[in-house]
Motif scaffolding. Structure first.
Motif, PDB file in Angstrom:
ATOM      1  N   LEU A   1       0.830  -1.211   0.000  1.00  0.00           N
ATOM      2  CA  LEU A   1       0.000   0.000   0.000  1.00  0.00           C
ATOM      3  C   LEU A   1       0.863   1.260   0.000  1.00  0.00           C
ATOM      4  CD1 LEU A   1      -2.815  -1.064   2.508  1.00  0.00           C
ATOM      5  CD2 LEU A   1      -2.981  -0.873   0.010  1.00  0.00           C
ATOM      6  N   ILE A   2       1.916   1.251   0.794  1.00  0.00           N
ATOM      7  CA  ILE A   2       2.829   2.399   0.830  1.00  0.00           C
ATOM      8  C   ILE A   2       3.511   2.570  -0.526  1.00  0.00           C
ATOM      9  CG2 ILE A   2       4.997   3.256   1.835  1.00  0.00           C
ATOM     10  CD1 ILE A   2       4.004   1.934   4.507  1.00  0.00           C
ATOM     11  N   MET A   3       3.966   1.451  -1.098  1.00  0.00           N
ATOM     12  CA  MET A   3       4.597   1.534  -2.415  1.00  0.00           C
ATOM     13  C   MET A   3       3.599   2.037  -3.454  1.00  0.00           C
ATOM     14  SD  MET A   3       6.495  -1.289  -4.858  1.00  0.00           S
ATOM     15  CE  MET A   3       7.427  -2.003  -3.554  1.00  0.00           C
ATOM     16  N   GLY A   4       2.365   1.564  -3.371  1.00  0.00           N
ATOM     17  CA  GLY A   4       1.326   2.031  -4.301  1.00  0.00           C
ATOM     18  C   GLY A   4       1.084   3.518  -4.163  1.00  0.00           C
ATOM     19  N   ALA A   5       1.058   4.021  -2.937  1.00  0.00           N
ATOM     20  CA  ALA A   5       0.852   5.458  -2.712  1.00  0.00           C
ATOM     21  C   ALA A   5       2.012   6.266  -3.295  1.00  0.00           C
ATOM     22  CB  ALA A   5       0.698   5.742  -1.220  1.00  0.00           C
ATOM     23  N   ILE A   6       3.234   5.774  -3.110  1.00  0.00           N
ATOM     24  CA  ILE A   6       4.405   6.469  -3.652  1.00  0.00           C
ATOM     25  C   ILE A   6       4.350   6.469  -5.180  1.00  0.00           C
ATOM     26  CG2 ILE A   6       6.931   6.387  -3.881  1.00  0.00           C
ATOM     27  CD1 ILE A   6       6.968   5.279  -0.965  1.00  0.00           C
ATOM     28  N   ILE A   7       3.999   5.337  -5.765  1.00  0.00           N
ATOM     29  CA  ILE A   7       3.882   5.260  -7.226  1.00  0.00           C
ATOM     30  C   ILE A   7       2.791   6.204  -7.723  1.00  0.00           C
ATOM     31  CG2 ILE A   7       3.194   3.747  -9.145  1.00  0.00           C
ATOM     32  CD1 ILE A   7       4.678   1.469  -7.633  1.00  0.00           C
ATOM     33  N   PHE A   8       1.678   6.279  -6.983  1.00  0.00           N
ATOM     34  CA  PHE A   8       0.588   7.182  -7.373  1.00  0.00           C
ATOM     35  C   PHE A   8       1.053   8.642  -7.340  1.00  0.00           C
ATOM     36  CE2 PHE A   8      -3.126   9.833  -6.283  1.00  0.00           C
ATOM     37  CZ  PHE A   8      -3.866   9.618  -7.442  1.00  0.00           C
TER      38      PHE A   8
ATOM     39  N   TRP B   1       4.094   9.708  -7.756  1.00  0.00           N
ATOM     40  CA  TRP B   1       4.963   9.869  -8.926  1.00  0.00           C
ATOM     41  C   TRP B   1       4.138   9.906 -10.215  1.00  0.00           C
ATOM     42  CZ3 TRP B   1       9.430  11.923  -9.425  1.00  0.00           C
ATOM     43  CH2 TRP B   1      10.363  11.862  -8.398  1.00  0.00           C
ATOM     44  N   TYR B   2       3.030   9.191 -10.244  1.00  0.00           N
ATOM     45  CA  TYR B   2       2.150   9.204 -11.426  1.00  0.00           C
ATOM     46  C   TYR B   2       1.597  10.609 -11.655  1.00  0.00           C
ATOM     47  CZ  TYR B   2      -1.662   8.230 -14.600  1.00  0.00           C
ATOM     48  OH  TYR B   2      -2.513   8.250 -15.671  1.00  0.00           O
ATOM     49  N   LEU B   3       1.271  11.290 -10.554  1.00  0.00           N
ATOM     50  CA  LEU B   3       0.760  12.660 -10.672  1.00  0.00           C
ATOM     51  C   LEU B   3       1.831  13.615 -11.178  1.00  0.00           C
ATOM     52  CD1 LEU B   3      -1.306  12.866  -7.354  1.00  0.00           C
ATOM     53  CD2 LEU B   3      -2.174  12.483  -9.677  1.00  0.00           C
ATOM     54  N   ILE B   4       3.092  13.307 -10.880  1.00  0.00           N
ATOM     55  CA  ILE B   4       4.211  14.166 -11.277  1.00  0.00           C
ATOM     56  C   ILE B   4       4.730  13.791 -12.664  1.00  0.00           C
ATOM     57  CG2 ILE B   4       6.590  14.832 -10.698  1.00  0.00           C
ATOM     58  CD1 ILE B   4       5.824  14.226  -7.731  1.00  0.00           C
ATOM     59  N   ASN B   5       4.907  12.481 -12.892  1.00  0.00           N
ATOM     60  CA  ASN B   5       5.510  12.001 -14.145  1.00  0.00           C
ATOM     61  C   ASN B   5       4.890  10.651 -14.501  1.00  0.00           C
ATOM     62  OD1 ASN B   5       7.144  11.089 -16.207  1.00  0.00           O
ATOM     63  ND2 ASN B   5       9.052  11.731 -15.233  1.00  0.00           N
ATOM     64  N   PRO B   6       3.757  10.645 -15.203  1.00  0.00           N
ATOM     65  CA  PRO B   6       3.045   9.387 -15.474  1.00  0.00           C
ATOM     66  C   PRO B   6       3.867   8.332 -16.219  1.00  0.00           C
ATOM     67  CG  PRO B   6       1.697  11.282 -16.098  1.00  0.00           C
ATOM     68  CD  PRO B   6       3.052  11.801 -15.736  1.00  0.00           C
ATOM     69  N   GLU B   7       4.773   8.754 -17.100  1.00  0.00           N
ATOM     70  CA  GLU B   7       5.523   7.793 -17.915  1.00  0.00           C
ATOM     71  C   GLU B   7       6.494   6.957 -17.074  1.00  0.00           C
ATOM     72  OE1 GLU B   7       5.974  11.323 -18.913  1.00  0.00           O
ATOM     73  OE2 GLU B   7       3.985  11.082 -19.763  1.00  0.00           O
ATOM     74  N   LYS B   8       7.054   7.545 -16.045  1.00  0.00           N
ATOM     75  CA  LYS B   8       8.073   6.844 -15.264  1.00  0.00           C
ATOM     76  C   LYS B   8       7.643   6.651 -13.806  1.00  0.00           C
ATOM     77  CE  LYS B   8      11.874   8.088 -18.188  1.00  0.00           C
ATOM     78  NZ  LYS B   8      13.253   8.461 -18.283  1.00  0.00           N
ATOM     79  N   ALA B   9       6.348   6.684 -13.577  1.00  0.00           N
ATOM     80  CA  ALA B   9       5.829   6.608 -12.205  1.00  0.00           C
ATOM     81  C   ALA B   9       6.235   5.312 -11.513  1.00  0.00           C
ATOM     82  CB  ALA B   9       4.307   6.751 -12.214  1.00  0.00           C
ATOM     83  N   PHE B  10       6.126   4.184 -12.200  1.00  0.00           N
ATOM     84  CA  PHE B  10       6.441   2.906 -11.564  1.00  0.00           C
ATOM     85  C   PHE B  10       7.926   2.830 -11.206  1.00  0.00           C
ATOM     86  CE2 PHE B  10       7.532  -1.579 -11.353  1.00  0.00           C
ATOM     87  CZ  PHE B  10       6.573  -2.017 -10.451  1.00  0.00           C
ATOM     88  N   LEU B  11       8.776   3.215 -12.136  1.00  0.00           N
ATOM     89  CA  LEU B  11      10.222   3.177 -11.899  1.00  0.00           C
ATOM     90  C   LEU B  11      10.610   4.097 -10.747  1.00  0.00           C
ATOM     91  CD1 LEU B  11      13.119   2.358 -12.719  1.00  0.00           C
ATOM     92  CD2 LEU B  11      13.087   4.299 -14.291  1.00  0.00           C
TER      93      LEU B  11
ATOM     94  N   GLY C   1       8.669   5.422  -8.463  1.00  0.00           N
ATOM     95  CA  GLY C   1       7.991   4.999  -7.235  1.00  0.00           C
ATOM     96  C   GLY C   1       8.708   3.841  -6.576  1.00  0.00           C
ATOM     97  N   ALA C   2       9.080   2.844  -7.372  1.00  0.00           N
ATOM     98  CA  ALA C   2       9.796   1.686  -6.824  1.00  0.00           C
ATOM     99  C   ALA C   2      11.157   2.102  -6.275  1.00  0.00           C
ATOM    100  CB  ALA C   2       9.956   0.611  -7.895  1.00  0.00           C
ATOM    101  N   MET C   3      11.850   2.977  -6.994  1.00  0.00           N
ATOM    102  CA  MET C   3      13.157   3.446  -6.529  1.00  0.00           C
ATOM    103  C   MET C   3      13.016   4.255  -5.235  1.00  0.00           C
ATOM    104  SD  MET C   3      15.038   4.321 -10.183  1.00  0.00           S
ATOM    105  CE  MET C   3      16.059   5.544  -9.444  1.00  0.00           C
ATOM    106  N   THR C   4      11.995   5.101  -5.162  1.00  0.00           N
ATOM    107  CA  THR C   4      11.755   5.892  -3.949  1.00  0.00           C
ATOM    108  C   THR C   4      11.446   4.983  -2.772  1.00  0.00           C
ATOM    109  OG1 THR C   4      10.923   7.730  -5.291  1.00  0.00           O
ATOM    110  CG2 THR C   4      10.352   7.742  -2.941  1.00  0.00           C
TER     111      THR C   4
END
Length: 166
Positions: A21-28, A30-40, A42-45
């Motif tokens: 859930l925390i990782m999902g929130a971080i990815i979300f 990042w999605y708001l900031i940079n949708p193309e690289k949100a997963f990468l 978010g996972a790195m963060t």
């Protein structure tokens, strides 16, 4: 290279859910900031936060483990005592470690510290102090399988020890 000293690690698999859930929130975020690289990103963060929390907050515990693995048991005891003191003072960090430290460990840092101190004393030949720490572990954590097993072993050794002067 594997350690010559046994290490026990128990995982609380249910605690992985808040991590996801925390990782999902971080990815979300990042999605708001940079949708193309949100997963990468978010996972790195998440990995950066997780690594930082696990290495900075329980640093005394980690130092104790390193010294234990290097068979420097006297110094490891001091680090485990510092770890116990810290997590006793800030019990909420230990109690909610699945969020505060992103740790999936079943055992609290306080339980691990006490059991590790008992182990270290056994390795330097101080069976009395070893037994005291395992008993203390069991007094504070009645379900500690590690302390129960260690005390059974110590008690069986005491019962089977040759009687001198009989």
């Amino acid at each position: 290279m594997s350690s010559k000293v046994p290490t026990v690690r128990q995982t609380n698999w249910v605690s992985i859910i808040p991590h996801l859930l925390i990782m999902g929130a971080i990815i979300f975020i990042w999605y708001l900031i940079n949708p193309e690289k949100a997963f990468l990103y978010g996972a790195m963060t998440y990995l950066l936060i997780s690594f930082s929390l696990r290495n900075l907050i329980p640093k005394d515990h980690r130092n104790g483990i390193k010294k234990n693995n290097a068979e420097n048991f006297e110094e490891a005891i001091l680090d485990f005592e510092k770890s116990y003191t810290f997590f006793k003072k800030y019990e909420w960090i230990d109690k909610y470690r699945f969020i505060t430290l992103l740790s999936s460990s079943k055992m609290s840092y306080r339980e691990m510290a006490l059991a590790n101190i008992g182990f270290c004393y056994s390795q330097i030949g101080n069976g009395i102090k070893s037994k005291e720490y395992y008993q203390r572990t069991l007094a504070e954590f009645p379900e500690s399988g590690l302390a129960k097993s260690a005390l059974k072993m110590i008690n069986s050794m005491e019962q089977n020890a040759p009687q001198h002067g009989v």
